[in-house]
Design an enzyme around this catalytic site. Structure first.
Site, PDB file in Angstrom:
ATOM      1  N   ASN A 174       0.881  -1.166   0.000  1.00 11.31           N
ATOM      2  CA  ASN A 174       0.000   0.000   0.000  1.00 11.31           C
ATOM      3  C   ASN A 174       0.914   1.208   0.000  1.00 11.31           C
ATOM      4  O   ASN A 174       1.529   1.521   1.017  1.00 11.31           O
ATOM      5  CB  ASN A 174      -0.897  -0.029   1.249  1.00 11.31           C
ATOM      6  CG  ASN A 174      -1.671   1.268   1.430  1.00 11.31           C
ATOM      7  OD1 ASN A 174      -1.734   2.104   0.521  1.00 11.31           O
ATOM      8  ND2 ASN A 174      -2.255   1.450   2.612  1.00 11.31           N
ATOM      9  N   TRP A 175       1.010   1.839  -1.152  1.00  7.71           N
ATOM     10  CA  TRP A 175       1.958   2.949  -1.271  1.00  7.71           C
ATOM     11  C   TRP A 175       1.508   4.214  -0.543  1.00  7.71           C
ATOM     12  O   TRP A 175       2.287   5.156  -0.392  1.00  7.71           O
ATOM     13  CB  TRP A 175       2.206   3.259  -2.752  1.00  7.71           C
ATOM     14  CG  TRP A 175       3.202   2.336  -3.394  1.00  7.71           C
ATOM     15  CD1 TRP A 175       3.938   1.352  -2.783  1.00  7.71           C
ATOM     16  CD2 TRP A 175       3.584   2.335  -4.773  1.00  7.71           C
ATOM     17  NE1 TRP A 175       4.756   0.742  -3.702  1.00  7.71           N
ATOM     18  CE2 TRP A 175       4.558   1.320  -4.942  1.00  7.71           C
ATOM     19  CE3 TRP A 175       3.201   3.076  -5.900  1.00  7.71           C
ATOM     20  CZ2 TRP A 175       5.150   1.040  -6.176  1.00  7.71           C
ATOM     21  CZ3 TRP A 175       3.786   2.799  -7.124  1.00  7.71           C
ATOM     22  CH2 TRP A 175       4.753   1.791  -7.249  1.00  7.71           C
ATOM     23  N   LYS A 176       0.236   4.281  -0.163  1.00  8.77           N
ATOM     24  CA  LYS A 176      -0.299   5.489   0.499  1.00  8.77           C
ATOM     25  C   LYS A 176      -0.032   6.706  -0.394  1.00  8.77           C
ATOM     26  O   LYS A 176      -0.090   6.579  -1.612  1.00  8.77           O
ATOM     27  CB  LYS A 176       0.281   5.635   1.906  1.00  8.77           C
ATOM     28  CG  LYS A 176       0.103   4.349   2.715  1.00  8.77           C
ATOM     29  CD  LYS A 176       0.394   4.492   4.176  1.00  8.77           C
ATOM     30  CE  LYS A 176       0.144   3.163   4.880  1.00  8.77           C
ATOM     31  NZ  LYS A 176       0.294   3.258   6.334  1.00  8.77           N
ATOM     32  N   HIS A 186      -9.289   1.703   5.119  1.00  7.30           N
ATOM     33  CA  HIS A 186      -8.008   1.820   5.818  1.00  7.30           C
ATOM     34  C   HIS A 186      -8.190   2.775   7.005  1.00  7.30           C
ATOM     35  O   HIS A 186      -8.958   3.750   6.920  1.00  7.30           O
ATOM     36  CB  HIS A 186      -6.936   2.344   4.862  1.00  7.30           C
ATOM     37  CG  HIS A 186      -5.557   2.202   5.418  1.00  7.30           C
ATOM     38  ND1 HIS A 186      -5.061   3.080   6.351  1.00  7.30           N
ATOM     39  CD2 HIS A 186      -4.600   1.275   5.211  1.00  7.30           C
ATOM     40  CE1 HIS A 186      -3.836   2.699   6.692  1.00  7.30           C
ATOM     41  NE2 HIS A 186      -3.537   1.603   6.023  1.00  7.30           N
ATOM     42  N   GLU A 192      -6.445   5.094   8.018  1.00  7.17           N
ATOM     43  CA  GLU A 192      -6.147   6.492   7.681  1.00  7.17           C
ATOM     44  C   GLU A 192      -7.361   7.151   7.022  1.00  7.17           C
ATOM     45  O   GLU A 192      -7.625   8.332   7.226  1.00  7.17           O
ATOM     46  CB  GLU A 192      -4.899   6.558   6.791  1.00  7.17           C
ATOM     47  CG  GLU A 192      -3.644   6.228   7.600  1.00  7.17           C
ATOM     48  CD  GLU A 192      -2.521   5.567   6.823  1.00  7.17           C
ATOM     49  OE1 GLU A 192      -2.525   5.584   5.588  1.00  7.17           O
ATOM     50  OE2 GLU A 192      -1.616   5.010   7.489  1.00  7.17           O
ATOM     51  N   GLU A 236      -5.298  -4.570  10.564  1.00  2.08           N
ATOM     52  CA  GLU A 236      -4.198  -3.634  10.807  1.00  2.08           C
ATOM     53  C   GLU A 236      -4.424  -2.886  12.112  1.00  2.08           C
ATOM     54  O   GLU A 236      -5.155  -1.882  12.137  1.00  2.08           O
ATOM     55  CB  GLU A 236      -4.130  -2.607   9.666  1.00  2.08           C
ATOM     56  CG  GLU A 236      -3.920  -3.217   8.302  1.00  2.08           C
ATOM     57  CD  GLU A 236      -3.327  -2.210   7.329  1.00  2.08           C
ATOM     58  OE1 GLU A 236      -2.288  -2.540   6.742  1.00  2.08           O
ATOM     59  OE2 GLU A 236      -3.858  -1.098   7.191  1.00  2.08           O
ATOM     60  N   GLY A 255       3.152   1.997  10.767  1.00  2.00           N
ATOM     61  CA  GLY A 255       4.180   3.025  10.607  1.00  2.00           C
ATOM     62  C   GLY A 255       4.947   3.338  11.885  1.00  2.00           C
ATOM     63  O   GLY A 255       5.641   4.341  11.973  1.00  2.00           O
ATOM     64  N   SER A 293       3.738  -2.495  10.129  1.00  2.00           N
ATOM     65  CA  SER A 293       5.181  -2.705  10.240  1.00  2.00           C
ATOM     66  C   SER A 293       5.640  -4.096   9.785  1.00  2.00           C
ATOM     67  O   SER A 293       6.546  -4.679  10.381  1.00  2.00           O
ATOM     68  CB  SER A 293       5.661  -2.403  11.662  1.00  2.00           C
ATOM     69  OG  SER A 293       5.341  -1.070  12.019  1.00  2.00           O
ATOM     70  N   GLY A 331       2.946  -1.104   4.151  1.00  2.00           N
ATOM     71  CA  GLY A 331       3.141   0.301   3.798  1.00  2.00           C
ATOM     72  C   GLY A 331       4.600   0.584   3.465  1.00  2.00           C
ATOM     73  O   GLY A 331       5.081   0.273   2.374  1.00  2.00           O
ATOM     74  N   GLY A 332       5.324   1.125   4.424  1.00  2.00           N
ATOM     75  CA  GLY A 332       6.707   1.572   4.225  1.00  2.00           C
ATOM     76  C   GLY A 332       7.615   0.606   3.476  1.00  2.00           C
ATOM     77  O   GLY A 332       8.337   1.006   2.560  1.00  2.00           O
TER      78      GLY A 332
HETATM   79  P1  13P Z   1       3.400   0.166   7.563  1.00  2.00           P
HETATM   80  O1  13P Z   1       3.766  -1.145   6.898  1.00  2.00           O
HETATM   81  O2  13P Z   1       4.182   1.320   7.051  1.00  2.00           O
HETATM   82  O3  13P Z   1       3.355   0.032   9.046  1.00  2.00           O
HETATM   83  O4  13P Z   1       1.874   0.468   7.092  1.00  2.00           O
HETATM   84  C1  13P Z   1       0.915  -0.497   7.259  1.00  2.00           C
HETATM   85  C2  13P Z   1      -0.302  -0.104   6.519  1.00  2.00           C
HETATM   86  O5  13P Z   1      -1.024   0.790   6.934  1.00  2.00           O
HETATM   87  C3  13P Z   1      -0.599  -0.801   5.265  1.00  2.00           C
HETATM   88  O6  13P Z   1      -1.882  -0.508   4.812  1.00  2.00           O
END
Ligand code: 13P
Length: 251
Positions: free
Chosen positions: A9-11, A95, A97, A167, A173, A213, A234-235
């Protein structure tokens, strides 16, 4: 047998040029999709080049959000119908966010799931509790309520195809991964909820990811758990080498 699914998930990261560069770097090195499905979910502005560049490879594509209407006066939204026309396979919805910053409700997420299915795009429905909820030991009832609301009115056939991502917000993150046991426990609870709402077969079919993470260093342990079928990352999905290490965790 459920096929594992690792999705980046590149956000709000990456532009079209970077997308092309990334896809070209990973293209020939992805696992066979019958072993592990590799997905990149990118910002809407990158989806066209993501799909074009990924064509003919083992990379599946996803959007990070879509609206529940397919067209009309909805400034700034993304149509599930157009995602389907573009050949986009998945769409992340709900999500934390989006729930937090953009005030999406369980009802919106349910409408989005229905609209995506109606247009041939598979939803990846996110759920997960805050640190406060976990500290109050209310995480199970919180997540079960999110799942019930998100799946309301979906058919057995739809839920069989669905991906659910657990999640925990406190692990996103933060570098603070839920332990593999904590992640497994909740993924199992989610599967039991699907069983209660539908039946054993549907619960056996639905794929459940853990997110928060996930990194090359912990993916193997998480994926060894019986109810964890994948990761939403994500990251660690922004760098081609790291993404390749994640999707090739079986090697
Ligand atoms: P991270 O892997 O950066 O913790 O993000 C998780 C996430 O929100 C994936 O949708």
């Amino acid at each position: 047998m459920r096929t594992p699914i690792i999705a980046g998930n590149w956000k709000l990261h990456m532009n079209p040029e970077q997308t092309i560069e990334f896809v070209n770097a990973v293209k020939g090195k992805l696992p066979d999709p019958s072993k592990v499905e590799s997905v990149i979910a990118a910002p809407a502005v990158d989806l066209y080049v993501l799909k074009k560049t990924a064509e003919g490879s083992n990379l599946h594509t996803g959007a990070e959000n879509a609206y529940f209407e397919v067209e009309g006066a909805f400034t700034g939204e993304t149509s599930p119908k157009v995602l389907n026309e573009m050949g986009i396979d998945y769409c992340i919805i709900g999500h934390s966010e989006r729930r937090g910053y953009f005030h999406e409700t369980d009802e919106d997420i349910n409408k989005k799931a229905k609209a995506l299915f109606a247009n041939g795009v598979t939803p990846i429905i996110c759920c997960g509790e805050s640190l406060e909820t976990r500290e109050a030991n209310k995480q199970d009832e919180w997540v079960v309520a999110q799942i019930k609301a998100a799946l309301d009115g979906l058919t057995e056939e739809q839920v069989s195809k669905l991906v659910i991502a657990y999640e925990p917000i406190w692990a996103i993150g933060t570098g603070k991964t839920a332990s593999a046991d904590q992640a497994e426990e909740m993924c199992k609870t989610i599967r039991e909820t699907v069983k209660d709402l539908y039946n054993e077969e549907t619960a056996e079919n639905v794929r459940i990811q853990y997110g928060g993470s996930v990194k090359p260093a912990n993916v193997k342990e998480l994926m060894s758990k019986p109810d964890i079928d994948g990761g939403l990352v994500g990251g660690a999905s922004l760098d081609p080498e790291s993404f390749l290490a994640l999707v090739n965790y079986q090697d």
